[in-house]
Motif scaffolding. Sequence first.
Motif, PDB file in Angstrom:
ATOM      1  N   ALA A   1      -1.223   6.199 -11.626  1.00  0.00           N
ATOM      2  CA  ALA A   1      -1.559   5.601 -10.316  1.00  0.00           C
ATOM      3  C   ALA A   1      -0.725   4.204 -10.380  1.00  0.00           C
ATOM      4  O   ALA A   1      -0.279   3.767 -11.006  1.00  0.00           O
ATOM      5  N   ASP A   2      -0.688   3.969  -8.965  1.00  0.00           N
ATOM      6  CA  ASP A   2       0.176   2.646  -8.725  1.00  0.00           C
ATOM      7  C   ASP A   2      -0.792   1.408  -9.126  1.00  0.00           C
ATOM      8  O   ASP A   2      -1.998   1.381  -9.559  1.00  0.00           O
TER       9      ASP A   2
ATOM     10  N   ASP B   1      -1.199  -1.147  -8.176  1.00  0.00           N
ATOM     11  CA  ASP B   1      -2.336  -1.889  -7.318  1.00  0.00           C
ATOM     12  C   ASP B   1      -3.515  -1.389  -6.868  1.00  0.00           C
ATOM     13  O   ASP B   1      -4.077  -1.435  -6.101  1.00  0.00           O
ATOM     14  N   THR B   2      -3.577  -0.010  -7.564  1.00  0.00           N
ATOM     15  CA  THR B   2      -4.793   0.743  -7.030  1.00  0.00           C
ATOM     16  C   THR B   2      -5.971  -0.182  -7.990  1.00  0.00           C
ATOM     17  O   THR B   2      -6.061  -0.514  -8.858  1.00  0.00           O
TER      18      THR B   2
ATOM     19  N   TYR C   1     -11.432   3.085  -7.776  1.00  0.00           N
ATOM     20  CA  TYR C   1     -10.802   4.182  -7.344  1.00  0.00           C
ATOM     21  C   TYR C   1     -10.529   5.054  -8.567  1.00  0.00           C
ATOM     22  O   TYR C   1     -10.934   6.492  -8.488  1.00  0.00           O
ATOM     23  N   VAL C   2     -10.090   4.664  -9.532  1.00  0.00           N
ATOM     24  CA  VAL C   2      -9.765   5.288 -10.465  1.00  0.00           C
ATOM     25  C   VAL C   2     -10.935   5.699 -11.490  1.00  0.00           C
ATOM     26  O   VAL C   2     -10.912   6.999 -11.952  1.00  0.00           O
TER      27      VAL C   2
ATOM     28  N   ASP D   1     -10.420   9.552 -10.490  1.00  0.00           N
ATOM     29  CA  ASP D   1      -9.750  10.129 -11.521  1.00  0.00           C
ATOM     30  C   ASP D   1     -10.594  10.379 -12.697  1.00  0.00           C
ATOM     31  O   ASP D   1     -10.508  11.436 -13.407  1.00  0.00           O
TER      32      ASP D   1
ATOM     33  N   PRO E   1      -7.450  -4.527  -9.150  1.00  0.00           N
ATOM     34  CA  PRO E   1      -6.156  -3.730  -9.307  1.00  0.00           C
ATOM     35  C   PRO E   1      -6.010  -3.271 -10.911  1.00  0.00           C
ATOM     36  O   PRO E   1      -6.165  -4.032 -11.909  1.00  0.00           O
TER      37      PRO E   1
ATOM     38  N   ALA F   1      -3.048  -5.765  -4.258  1.00  0.00           N
ATOM     39  CA  ALA F   1      -4.484  -4.832  -4.487  1.00  0.00           C
ATOM     40  C   ALA F   1      -5.543  -5.997  -4.142  1.00  0.00           C
ATOM     41  O   ALA F   1      -6.533  -5.459  -3.881  1.00  0.00           O
TER      42      ALA F   1
END
Lengths: 165, 451
Positions: free
Chosen positions: A15-16, A18-19, A23-24, A28, A61, B333
């Motif tokens: 993942a980027d 900055d995710t 979310y991860v 994920d 992030p 972010a």
Amino acid sequence: MMTLKVNGQDHQIDADPDTPLLYVLRDDLKLNAAKFGCGLGQCGACTVIVDGKAVFSCVTPLVLLEGKQVTTLEGLGSVAAPAPIQRAFMEEQAAQCGYCIAGMMMRAQALLQRNSKPTDDEVRAELAPHLCRCGTHMRILRAVHRAARLMDTAELTPERKGSAQ
Amino acid sequence: MRTSGIIGGLIAALVIGGAAFAFAIVWRPALATIDPAARQSFDPEMVKRGRELAALGNCNDCHTLRGAKDFAGGLPVPTPFGTIFSTNITPDPETGIGRWSEEAFRRAMRTGVDREGHHLYPTFPYDHFTNVTDDDDRALYAFLMTREPVVAPARANELPFPLNQRVVVAGWKLLFLRPETYQPDSTKSVEWNRGAYLVEGLAHCGACHTPRNALGAERASASFAGGESDYWSAYAINAQSPAPVPWDAEALYFYLRNGWHPDHGTARGPMAQVVSNLSSVPASDVHAIATYMAGVFGPPAPERNREAVVARAKPDEGKTSQAHPEGAAIYAAACASCHESGRQPPYGGVNLALSTAVNAPDPRNLANIVLAGVRPVEGERSPIMPGFAASMNDTQVAALLNYLRSRFTSQPPWHDLEKTIEEARRTQTAFLQTSAGARSAPADPAQRDKP
């Protein structure tokens, strides 16, 4: 690709940088205890523990997590073997809709790890960043004190010490 | 032996004269105690006026401890000389000022001497309050005497010898206290003069915004050139202001009244309390302050206009993020979701190219706000920002600050960032525990109940 340490296990994450961590965790790793509430770090529903401190995973992030230990509610205990903080919340029936509760438990856990006997004022101040719209605040407060007693009296299942990194 | 006789006589005269002089400087009589006056004996109109004046004077900021009773004191004020604790100014007869006559109160405001004749430390800004009129002192006295009395003994100051001897303060006053120096300027408007009276007197803006000399007195030659308060940098509010878009009277009024401005951002730290107070005073007084201060800022330089500043905040073309990859990722972010949301302040973050904190010579305020955030005001809609103290380490905060500085300003990079951040982490924890009430400004003060 980065390595993310969650609940004691290394995960390779594509993942980027900055995710947001939330979310991860949810998308994920399918760890769905942490909730998306406001996405602005204002409601507390997404709270997890990073290196012993409670953080809002929606505004954290991946780039900030290199080499750090993430603990989610799943890492504390399970339905079969709940951690003291989870047992206490169940015994006090502190959840109504439950959306805020995972975050509340994580911040309470972080508090109890550094202060095993918090006063009521300390618990209130610590949990101030968390919103609960059902209004179970008094039960939540009781649950945190109950968890403190549970941890103190070593009423723990042997395989789950309920301590987060 | 005539010569030595004369010399001896001269020395004796000098010693006696000196002693008399010193006595005259140091000694102040105790004023008689009074029986606390009944609340009803004060005219309600005057009490109301006193309430507004107390808000203009920001009295609660120092005299109310977070979570404690109003005006009961006990706030630790860190100074380069040691820590001084604010005192109880409720009408409690034993631990407050309930036995002070109006004359004693006025003497304290005007010359920094308490009822018993002790010199007060100039953390109590009597160098400004000396300019407050008799009428205003009377209204302030009426307001304080009608508050709830609270039993709260003063905490002992933590000062080293000889500074813990209050006689020292008498010498300080001799050097730096200029009693009742404020004079109206007949060439200026009534509004300007009202603003000058408030700013130089009761509102004591210079106490934070003017740098202090080695003895802790404001440097008259550097009026409003920037100072500090509670580990926050108080920006220069004269021609040296680091604000990217220059302030004018209209913007100042809006900011002081509402606590935020679309071209400047949100008041926080000690200024949050100031604007919170100013939201409850007559609009005309805030207009007057804005008019006077606009003159102090001076006419804005034409090249510093909003368009030029905003142009700097266009989407990053990659150069800056290549130079600061970690900071760029953190910004994208953790910050951009609010600061580039397109929502207008106070509900969306200010465009950081407009931020004084990012443009200022001292990175302290930016470090403070990144770590501590902006807490919501209880029961009101207000600006918010999460703090990142728990999720970012000092290196990461430094990476972010370097990126912000480089992307959003044309100012030189900051030095010693990590030291500033480490200090901010330590001091913000303490500040948030002790400072009074509102941590930020209300979005719309009109929501508040009238006093």
